[in-house]
Scaffold this motif. Structure first.
Motif, mmCIF file in Angstrom:
data_model
loop_
_atom_site.group_PDB
_atom_site.id
_atom_site.type_symbol
_atom_site.label_atom_id
_atom_site.label_comp_id
_atom_site.label_asym_id
_atom_site.label_seq_id
_atom_site.Cartn_x
_atom_site.Cartn_y
_atom_site.Cartn_z
ATOM 1 N N GLY A 218 0.807 -1.216 0.000
ATOM 2 C CA GLY A 218 0.000 0.000 0.000
ATOM 3 C C GLY A 218 0.841 1.266 0.000
ATOM 4 N N ARG A 219 0.416 2.214 -0.819
ATOM 5 C CA ARG A 219 1.103 3.510 -0.908
ATOM 6 C C ARG A 219 0.163 4.558 -0.318
ATOM 7 N NH1 ARG A 219 2.695 3.211 -7.227
ATOM 8 N NH2 ARG A 219 3.328 5.364 -6.862
ATOM 9 N N PHE A 220 0.053 4.557 0.993
ATOM 10 C CA PHE A 220 -0.958 5.354 1.674
ATOM 11 C C PHE A 220 -0.384 6.681 2.171
ATOM 12 C CE2 PHE A 220 -2.287 0.838 2.926
ATOM 13 C CZ PHE A 220 -3.044 0.679 1.781
ATOM 14 N N GLU A 221 -1.183 7.752 2.029
ATOM 15 C CA GLU A 221 -0.725 9.082 2.424
ATOM 16 C C GLU A 221 -0.330 9.131 3.891
ATOM 17 O OE1 GLU A 221 -3.439 12.153 1.468
ATOM 18 O OE2 GLU A 221 -3.398 11.797 -0.706
ATOM 19 N N GLY A 222 -1.054 8.405 4.724
ATOM 20 C CA GLY A 222 -0.783 8.461 6.157
ATOM 21 C C GLY A 222 0.341 7.567 6.616
ATOM 22 N N ALA A 223 0.980 6.873 5.680
ATOM 23 C CA ALA A 223 2.057 5.946 6.054
ATOM 24 C C ALA A 223 3.172 6.009 5.019
ATOM 25 C CB ALA A 223 1.511 4.531 6.177
ATOM 26 N N PRO A 224 3.963 7.074 5.047
ATOM 27 C CA PRO A 224 5.056 7.205 4.063
ATOM 28 C C PRO A 224 6.063 6.072 4.202
ATOM 29 C CG PRO A 224 5.270 8.831 5.823
ATOM 30 C CD PRO A 224 3.931 8.208 5.995
ATOM 31 N N TRP A 225 6.615 5.655 3.074
ATOM 32 C CA TRP A 225 7.551 4.536 3.059
ATOM 33 C C TRP A 225 8.916 4.939 3.623
ATOM 34 C CZ3 TRP A 225 7.066 1.663 -2.289
ATOM 35 C CH2 TRP A 225 5.809 1.038 -2.342
ATOM 36 N N GLY A 226 9.510 4.015 4.365
ATOM 37 C CA GLY A 226 10.882 4.165 4.812
ATOM 38 C C GLY A 226 11.803 3.327 3.943
ATOM 39 N N GLU A 227 13.059 3.248 4.336
ATOM 40 C CA GLU A 227 14.039 2.563 3.490
ATOM 41 C C GLU A 227 13.740 1.080 3.323
ATOM 42 O OE1 GLU A 227 18.022 1.303 5.050
ATOM 43 O OE2 GLU A 227 17.578 2.755 6.643
ATOM 44 N N HIS A 228 13.173 0.444 4.340
ATOM 45 C CA HIS A 228 12.959 -0.996 4.242
ATOM 46 C C HIS A 228 11.748 -1.328 3.360
ATOM 47 C CE1 HIS A 228 16.167 -1.852 7.008
ATOM 48 N NE2 HIS A 228 15.700 -0.913 7.813
ATOM 49 N N THR A 229 10.730 -0.489 3.399
ATOM 50 C CA THR A 229 9.602 -0.681 2.490
ATOM 51 C C THR A 229 10.043 -0.442 1.054
ATOM 52 O OG1 THR A 229 8.102 0.075 4.230
ATOM 53 C CG2 THR A 229 7.211 -0.044 1.999
ATOM 54 N N LEU A 230 10.841 0.585 0.848
ATOM 55 C CA LEU A 230 11.377 0.851 -0.485
ATOM 56 C C LEU A 230 12.209 -0.332 -0.985
ATOM 57 C CD1 LEU A 230 12.423 4.569 0.032
ATOM 58 C CD2 LEU A 230 10.692 3.752 -1.583
ATOM 59 N N ARG A 231 12.957 -0.942 -0.081
ATOM 60 C CA ARG A 231 13.790 -2.077 -0.478
ATOM 61 C C ARG A 231 12.932 -3.289 -0.854
ATOM 62 N NH1 ARG A 231 17.193 -2.270 3.653
ATOM 63 N NH2 ARG A 231 18.774 -1.026 2.599
ATOM 64 N N VAL A 232 11.873 -3.542 -0.094
ATOM 65 C CA VAL A 232 10.980 -4.657 -0.429
ATOM 66 C C VAL A 232 10.294 -4.397 -1.763
ATOM 67 C CG1 VAL A 232 8.842 -5.840 0.231
ATOM 68 C CG2 VAL A 232 10.619 -5.439 1.938
ATOM 69 N N ASP A 233 9.872 -3.161 -1.991
ATOM 70 C CA ASP A 233 9.238 -2.818 -3.270
ATOM 71 C C ASP A 233 10.198 -3.051 -4.428
ATOM 72 O OD1 ASP A 233 6.919 -1.353 -4.711
ATOM 73 O OD2 ASP A 233 8.691 -0.212 -5.329
ATOM 74 N N GLU A 234 11.425 -2.616 -4.276
ATOM 75 C CA GLU A 234 12.428 -2.821 -5.333
ATOM 76 C C GLU A 234 12.697 -4.306 -5.537
ATOM 77 O OE1 GLU A 234 14.969 -2.213 -8.389
ATOM 78 O OE2 GLU A 234 13.585 -0.782 -7.460
ATOM 79 N N ALA A 235 12.711 -5.065 -4.451
ATOM 80 C CA ALA A 235 12.924 -6.507 -4.558
ATOM 81 C C ALA A 235 11.813 -7.155 -5.373
ATOM 82 C CB ALA A 235 12.987 -7.127 -3.169
ATOM 83 N N MET A 236 10.574 -6.773 -5.120
ATOM 84 C CA MET A 236 9.450 -7.315 -5.884
ATOM 85 C C MET A 236 9.609 -7.014 -7.373
ATOM 86 S SD MET A 236 6.199 -6.323 -3.493
ATOM 87 C CE MET A 236 5.881 -7.089 -1.922
#
Length: 285
Positions: A218-236
């Protein structure tokens, strides 16, 4: 590899959306028809021909299991859309399809099914619910136990799918997972774990090119991504790009429940249509 973005709406998707709305309206008109009443109708019977019974495994964590609020349209059976129940019996696929936790609700499966049936006349869909809310990808390995659901996510998914294949034909896996891996020490190994998972599913289920559809977190306004979410997204994205017969589905512009963790009902219905659009592109290759 296929990637579906929010802006990639095709005529087929529009038609599928209209069909989904029509299905919801018919469900409301159906009034008090229960799942047990519907199951006696021929529209809710398992086809005698295994080739006409298309099986999809639903796997991952809570956003695949579904946490959307259930309304009347979600409990109205859809003809030729079944789900394998906890007891191992086929039944109309009404939400909640999953039973991993008591908070299970609307998921993305039914809207996927409506879009799929619109372009696959004469078949019946059978969903195998296996998602486990909160499960990290490490629990999606043989023998791994997950205490929150008192289950073995991977083993249970394989077992249930094999039961389904006694009467149907496996067509794909719909996967949404990763929130529980957006942490130090987990995000760094996510790409390897996901690639191994896809290969293992295909090997154990005996389909070397089994379609595997991955949904974005989820790319939700109330929950900005940190480095680990960005890393999981890139991994996918990386795994999908290097894996034949796989697809990545964008969650752009989808919205959350107040918890900023789970997609709301309307977004899950849209997500299901996007999953089908990604699957359809793979079919056409």
């Amino acid at each position: 590899m296929t990637t579906i973005n929010a802006t990639s709406t095709s005529k087929a998707e529009v038609r599928a959306t209209l069909r989904n709305l029509a299905a919801g309206l018919l469900g409301l008109l159906a009034g008090g028809m229960s799942a047990s009443d519907a199951s006696s109708d021929a529209d809710f019977a398992v086809p005698a021909d295994a080739g006409a019974f298309h099986i999809f495994l639903l796997a991952g964590q809570s956003n695949m299991a579904g946490r959307g609020e259930v309304g009347p349209q979600d409990t109205a059976p859809i003809p030729r859309v079944l789900a394998l129940g906890k007891d191992g019996a086929w039944q109309p696929a009404v939400d909640p399809i999953h039973w991993d936790k008591s908070v299970a609700g609307v998921g993305l499966a039914r809207s996927f099914a409506v879009a799929y049936l619109g372009e696959h006349p004469g078949v019946t869909i059978g969903f195998v619910p296996a998602a486990c809310g909160g499960s990290p990808i490490a629990t999606w390995t043989p023998g791994a136990y997950f205490d929150q659901t008192d289950s073995h996510p991977y083993d249970d998914a394989i077992r249930r799918t094999r039961v389904a294949l006694e009467r149907g034909t496996l067509k794909g896996i719909l996967w949404h997972q990763g929130e529980s891996d957006c942490h130090p020490g987990l995000s760094e190994v996510y790409a390897i774990a996901l690639a191994e998972l896809i290969a293992r599913f295909r090997r154990e289920l005996g389909v070397s090119d089994l379609p595997f559809v991955v949904g974005q977190l989820g790319r939700f306004e109330g929950a900005p991504w940190g480095e680990h979410t960005l890393r999981v997204d890139e991994a996918m994205r990386t795994v999908v790009a290097s894996t034949p017969r796989s697809a990545f589905v964008s969650s752009e512009e989808l919205t959350s429940k107040p918890d900023n963790i789970h997609f709301n009902s309307d977004s899950l219905r849209e997500f299901g249509r996007r999953y089908y659009a990604a699957f359809r592109k793979m079919e056409q290759k």
